[in-house]
Design a protein around this motif. Sequence first.
Motif, PDB file in Angstrom:
ATOM      1  N   GLY A  81      33.075  28.553  41.026  1.00 47.90           N
ATOM      2  CA  GLY A  81      34.523  28.561  40.980  1.00 47.90           C
ATOM      3  C   GLY A  81      35.157  27.287  41.468  1.00 47.90           C
ATOM      4  N   GLY A  82      36.452  27.394  41.656  1.00 46.15           N
ATOM      5  CA  GLY A  82      37.150  26.295  42.259  1.00 46.15           C
ATOM      6  C   GLY A  82      38.120  25.601  41.340  1.00 46.15           C
ATOM      7  N   ALA A  83      39.008  24.827  41.983  1.00 41.22           N
ATOM      8  CA  ALA A  83      40.050  24.128  41.240  1.00 41.22           C
ATOM      9  C   ALA A  83      39.491  22.920  40.509  1.00 41.22           C
ATOM     10  CB  ALA A  83      41.135  23.691  42.213  1.00 41.22           C
ATOM     11  N   SER A 137      31.707  24.761  49.822  1.00 40.78           N
ATOM     12  CA  SER A 137      31.549  25.239  48.450  1.00 40.78           C
ATOM     13  C   SER A 137      32.763  24.763  47.668  1.00 40.78           C
ATOM     14  CB  SER A 137      31.451  26.756  48.418  1.00 40.78           C
ATOM     15  OG  SER A 137      32.607  27.316  48.986  1.00 40.78           O
ATOM     16  N   LYS A 138      32.707  24.959  46.353  1.00 33.86           N
ATOM     17  CA  LYS A 138      33.817  24.488  45.537  1.00 33.86           C
ATOM     18  C   LYS A 138      35.002  25.431  45.587  1.00 33.86           C
ATOM     19  CE  LYS A 138      31.697  21.327  42.393  1.00 33.86           C
ATOM     20  NZ  LYS A 138      31.729  20.771  41.059  1.00 33.86           N
ATOM     21  N   ALA A 139      34.763  26.638  46.040  1.00 37.29           N
ATOM     22  CA  ALA A 139      35.855  27.589  46.149  1.00 37.29           C
ATOM     23  C   ALA A 139      35.616  28.457  47.361  1.00 37.29           C
ATOM     24  CB  ALA A 139      35.934  28.466  44.897  1.00 37.29           C
ATOM     25  N   ASN A 165      42.493  28.104  46.540  1.00 37.06           N
ATOM     26  CA  ASN A 165      41.216  27.793  47.173  1.00 37.06           C
ATOM     27  C   ASN A 165      41.454  27.279  48.571  1.00 37.06           C
ATOM     28  OD1 ASN A 165      39.277  28.514  45.284  1.00 37.06           O
ATOM     29  ND2 ASN A 165      39.816  26.749  44.049  1.00 37.06           N
ATOM     30  N   LEU A 209      31.178  33.009  43.449  1.00 37.27           N
ATOM     31  CA  LEU A 209      32.398  32.231  43.177  1.00 37.27           C
ATOM     32  C   LEU A 209      32.282  30.847  43.798  1.00 37.27           C
ATOM     33  CD1 LEU A 209      35.233  32.108  42.047  1.00 37.27           C
ATOM     34  CD2 LEU A 209      36.082  33.081  44.163  1.00 37.27           C
ATOM     35  N   GLN A 210      31.673  30.780  44.961  1.00 40.97           N
ATOM     36  CA  GLN A 210      31.509  29.481  45.606  1.00 40.97           C
ATOM     37  C   GLN A 210      30.640  28.559  44.762  1.00 40.97           C
ATOM     38  OE1 GLN A 210      30.045  30.154  49.527  1.00 40.97           O
ATOM     39  NE2 GLN A 210      31.995  30.900  50.298  1.00 40.97           N
ATOM     40  N   ASN A 239      36.777  20.182  48.434  1.00 38.23           N
ATOM     41  CA  ASN A 239      36.342  21.146  47.417  1.00 38.23           C
ATOM     42  C   ASN A 239      35.735  20.447  46.201  1.00 38.23           C
ATOM     43  OD1 ASN A 239      38.916  20.193  46.629  1.00 38.23           O
ATOM     44  ND2 ASN A 239      39.155  21.911  45.236  1.00 38.23           N
ATOM     45  N   GLN A 288      45.676  26.449  42.551  1.00 37.70           N
ATOM     46  CA  GLN A 288      44.599  27.391  42.817  1.00 37.70           C
ATOM     47  C   GLN A 288      44.665  27.850  44.265  1.00 37.70           C
ATOM     48  OE1 GLN A 288      41.655  28.291  41.000  1.00 37.70           O
ATOM     49  NE2 GLN A 288      42.619  27.593  39.129  1.00 37.70           N
ATOM     50  N   GLU A 292      36.252  34.847  39.722  1.00 38.09           N
ATOM     51  CA  GLU A 292      37.469  34.978  40.524  1.00 38.09           C
ATOM     52  C   GLU A 292      38.050  36.376  40.400  1.00 38.09           C
ATOM     53  OE1 GLU A 292      39.247  30.453  40.420  1.00 38.09           O
ATOM     54  OE2 GLU A 292      40.439  32.095  39.668  1.00 38.09           O
ATOM     55  N   ARG A 310      34.692  27.530  33.180  1.00 40.33           N
ATOM     56  CA  ARG A 310      35.966  28.021  33.692  1.00 40.33           C
ATOM     57  C   ARG A 310      36.055  29.546  33.523  1.00 40.33           C
ATOM     58  NH1 ARG A 310      39.249  28.722  37.313  1.00 40.33           N
ATOM     59  NH2 ARG A 310      41.334  29.352  36.728  1.00 40.33           N
TER      60      ARG A 310
END
Lengths: 391, 1092
Positions: free
Chosen positions: B885-887, A156-158, A195, B881-882, A107, A193, B245, B238
């Motif tokens: 987003g993300g951690a 993707s990142k999430a 994710n 979101l992709q 991620n 998270q 999110e 964020r």
Amino acid sequence: MTNLNLNLNLNLEEDEVVLRVLHTADWHLGRRFRAFPEEDARKLTRARLEVLDSIFGVAERQSVDAVLCAGDLFDDPFPVQEWWEPLTDMLGKLAWTNRPMFMLPGNHDPLVAESVWSSGHAFRRALPSWVHVVDKDDFTYSFGEKAVLYAVPCMSKAGQRDPSDFIPCREAGDDRIRIGMMHGSTFDMEEHQTNFPIGEDSAVRRGLDYLAIGDTHGFRYVPANRKVPPTIYPGAPEPTAFDEKDPGNVAVVLFTKRREAKVHQERVASWTWEEVTVRSLVELQALRDRRDLLKRVLQLHVEMRLPPSEYEQAEALLRDLEGTSARLGRAGILVLDRAKMDLDTTDMETLVAGWPEVLVRTANLIKADRDADPRVAQQALYKLYELSRRP
Amino acid sequence: MYFVRLKIDGFRAIESADVELGRGLNVLYGPNDVGKSTLAAALRAALLLPPQSSETRNCVPWNRRDCAPRTTLHFVDDQDRRWRVRKNFGDSPSGELEATKDDVSFSPECSGREVEEKLRSLLGWGIPGPGGKGSPRGLPHSFLTQVLLAEQTDVRAILKESLEEDKDGSGKVRLTAALKTLAQDPLFKKVLDGTQAEYDVYFGKGGQAKRAKNSPFIKAAEEIKRRSDELADLTKKREESKSAEVRAQTLREEHGMRLETAAEADADLERALALREKARVYEALTLRVAEARARLRSIDAELAVTEEKHGAMEALRAEADRCVAVLDEASRASDLANGAARDATEALRQASSDDATRERDLQRAQIEGQRAALQAKIADAETRRTRAQAAVDAVEAAAQAEAQETKAVTALATKRRALEEARAALGKVEDHLRLTKGLSAYGRWRDGTAAEQESRAASESAAACRAQADALGAEIAALEASLKALSVPTEAEVRAVVALRRSLDLSEAALGGGLSVVVTPKRSLTLRAAPDGTWREAATISRAVEVEAEGKLELQIDDLVDIRVSAGDAARRTAAETLRQRWLSEGEPVLGRAGVTDVAALEARVKSAGDLTRQIEAGRREIATLQDKAKSREARVTELDPIVRSVPEREEALTGLDRAALEQRYLELGKHWEQPAKAREAEQEKALAVAHTNVATLDREVAGLEEGGKHAGAQRIIAAAAREAALAQVGPEPADLARRVSAEIDAARREGEVLEASLARISAGGTAEVDQARRSLESAQAAVKTADVARARATTAATEARSRVDRAAGEVAMLRERGAALDRAGAAAAVRSSEAEVTAFGPVDGLPTDVDVEKAQAIVTEQRMLLLETTRTLDAAEGALQQVGGATIQDDLEDARRAKDNAVDKERDLEVTAKAWQLLRDKLQQAEEAEGAHLGRALGAPVAERLGELTEGRYGTLTLGPTLRTENVEVRGGGSPEDALSFLSVGTLEQLATLVRIAIAEHLRSAIVLDDHLVQSDRARLDWFRRMLRRTATHTQILVLTCRPADYLEESEIPAAGEPMREIAGGAVRAINLETVIRRWQITPGAAAARA
């Protein structure tokens, strides 16, 4: 090669073992450590690359058949050449034509357009042929008839889909060792998270004999009480924060003829992150005298009130630990918290002994200044003391 | 502070002057009256004299009273700031202070009265501001103006003055600050120097925190700003991530609810369909129950008829049994009568034996004669009575015979009707059977013709299937060719292109935000615009036109210029551009190879290919199906062939049959005619048999009844004849006759009995027995006759009764046979079974109707559409979101927050450190001031040192007061009188005053003007001064005004005649020939005289 362990057998007969793999993840090459001074941050950033020697050394010593890298190998999907080129250089020196390495986008470094994993990227072109980048959801690799690897990359990142959904279930009659590899969260840690959620029972549901995952930075089984079939986070090979639990490892996994996966946790990190509080000069002295500080990121809280002379000693000890522009510190990296280190000025007689009248007057003026911030006044007094003692 | 340039216009005797000064020692020389003191006065006025002051009148040239004296002075203050002050001392007084960096361009700082205030503040010479309390009216005076700009006439005045007289404390402050370092303890000095050095790192000379580029405060602030910006950027990201999110989560929940709702709708539909199916099953079951019950009721009705018939038959059988019993009784009575007759005959034979016969014969003859007569009489009576009785019997018999005949006729008629009915029934049954058989034949014929048609149709169908399969094969070949011609990329290529296009779309969507461009033509021109990549028609515009777009806008204006405008920040634009380039290099070629222009078309192409492939596969399956069908049809033709061959024979069997009626029946039975037809045929066969039996039975019965009728007729005729005959013998009233005769007979018999008694007595016994025997015989014979009649009657009745019973039994048997064939148990079982099925079916309340099912289907359709819409929205949100987003961003954010906190801590530590140094320095200075406020101690030593050096040790310690009043000087070797100064020569006093002044100027780093102040000095001391001045001039500007340049310059250093200025010692010394820089007023002889 820092690890001197002998080759593993884990109480297994030699012919019992049919497959050996090394499982690592979360290298975070190129990670910036913003909270550290520039030089320290650079050291920590470099450590991400230096530890790879240890990992590759373990792989050779344990004669593993494959190396699984379960994501977040880079801290960013677009690392500069400074970060991917040394990796390709290192890989280029390894003649692992019979030891495939599998790199999984995580991620932090997802497989997105123009990323380091994209097919047109110079990094991809520079990788040896035995390095396989997991660049599709239905990635599979067969180790002859005996084993098969299923791997699912982050694109993707999430994301909210469980990557294990892409892995087919074991079919009747399939007796091969089935290994899964993916990157994501298993929901078993608070405040994490959500994710790329990986179900805790994915290995069981998908009929896997071992599930190699990456994301969190400490070595652990998921769930903690299930060892068969193992689902493992090997953690980051070099720690990245003080609050990480059991970082700095890789997992060496031996598969038996009966498809049992025997897991061995092997430390590869050269750096240790430690948080220490000292409350006396003696403790500070003892800390300064420790011989294991050179590869340690030391967060030091000093909580003591000292008269000027001892304060001066404490300052000297702290300088020893921290180093100066002319001399390396005894601690590899020192994060100093001296908010509770106070100067005891109750004994002014000792402080001003032998001073000319004008300096005594100065000291008294500082002490008597009720408008001055106590910390400022304290420092001013100490500086006066320190300047008066300079040769 | 030092002077750079002084310009004078119309000031006293000087018409104009322009003097440029050096940083070191400036020797301004010229003969007397050249204007040296005027120059010094102009310098003082330029610095200190307010233009509005009344004292300015002294500045006006005496010969030019209308002239406005003006001065312009360039100088540099203690902070190295450059200034120009211009003053006009004329009738229109003015002052102006300007700042400059290069003495070429100037910026106004202030003007008017503010000029004096600003200058006095800059100088810090202890002069109060103009206009205030204690402010001087004319040229201001203070200790330092005396020190630095003393007039030529008052050289020694400085030795009598001090700071105490100053109206303003700024001079004392400056001097205290300048002199106190001279009186410091070495340790203190070390501490102070160290502190000052650290202090200087953080603070400027004015005490303000340093804000230059390399200042630690600026570095710390910049670090905080950098970290704050980074944190703000990451926080924003964020927040975007969180927002995305939250949106995605909301949509996920909505999607989940939609899924549940859709699933519920599906389940409802499935349930409704299942329940509908169940309802159909239930309906079928209830129908079966109704049919079974109807069938059972029908069977029960038939069985009830059978039982009724059976009851009737049993009644007939009882009647028959009773008739048989009567017959038996009659037979037994006949038998008894015959037995009695035989016994009577025997008794008569025994009574007629030989022994007493004769006597008895005699007597008996007599008596018998009598008796014979009587007997004859009785016989006659008997005959008559017999005749009468016979007549009565004949009447009765005739009546019975008539009744019997009537009954027989009636029974025959009834039976004949029954026979007719039975025959009619038989005919019907035969007709039915014939019809049924005809129906079967018709059915077989129809089957045959149907088989013919089916065979023909199957044959044609097989041919059609084969033809269709061939046609489909050709179509598939064409489709395969089309598929090949489609040039569809591989699945992986399509997936990659779609993913790339999606990334590009998302990236370009991220640039969105709206663009508006207003094109305002200066002349008519052609504009073509492409908002968001869609080109519009070109338009000629002559006034402002606004073009709007979401994220990208391209404009073509005539053939002059093409403009492309993109929205979004640079990073996103770069990312989008990179993706566009990738699209051009990776995506477009794929589209080009596929011959399409966009992803939708590509996907449509892929879909078309998929459709084609599916069509081909479906076509192949269809061909296989058609071939199977053809084979099946052909097999059917083969199977039907025997039937087809038998069709002529079957048609022949229809000869004479009413085909129309048969067709109607056949149609009623439907295509499954055979089984009911056969069942009906079997049933009718049975009915035919029963009907034949009935007819035969009835035939027999009719025949029997006809015979009985004939017999009864004959009996009636006989009886009537007998009656007529008897009546003819006895008259019409035979009964009366019989009674009368009987009475006669009775009387005769009583007579006879008497005879008999006589006879008996005579015959002793035999005769009576014989008679009795004879009578018994006769009685018995009569009884036999009566019994025979009754027996014949009973026989007839029994025969008739049996016949009825037989018919009834036949009918009952037929009905029972039919009843057995009806399978009531099976029907009842069917009812129970179907009822049990209905019972077992369970509750049926709320089972849906077709309308309910349609409603459920409508709900499913609606929910699926809503789900599809929500899924699309969720996909878009997940895609966003992709991207954001993300951690990882949370990790970066935490890292950045720690970095910012560290920077803030560092700045705070820096401030504490800086303030500590500031506090320490302040307190050091405070202590020092408290300790070293006695300025004289500081200045006395260096001045005394120089004085001793100047005077070759003649003078020692110089005592200066706390405010620098010169109090005394130590005269070495001569004691130290308290008023030693009064003993010093004028020259030494001038020299001492100059040394004090220079020492002060030196420590103030300020320029000093010496206007011929050493005129009383000898050569040696002048030489010493020259050397001292040159040393001092390395760090302090000194202006010496003299008419004797050789006192300060070597011969070689003096400029040649006409030479205005010379730089000496690398610029440290500047010799200025005032005659060349000062222009005095040209004084005419008249004017001079007037002056005189």
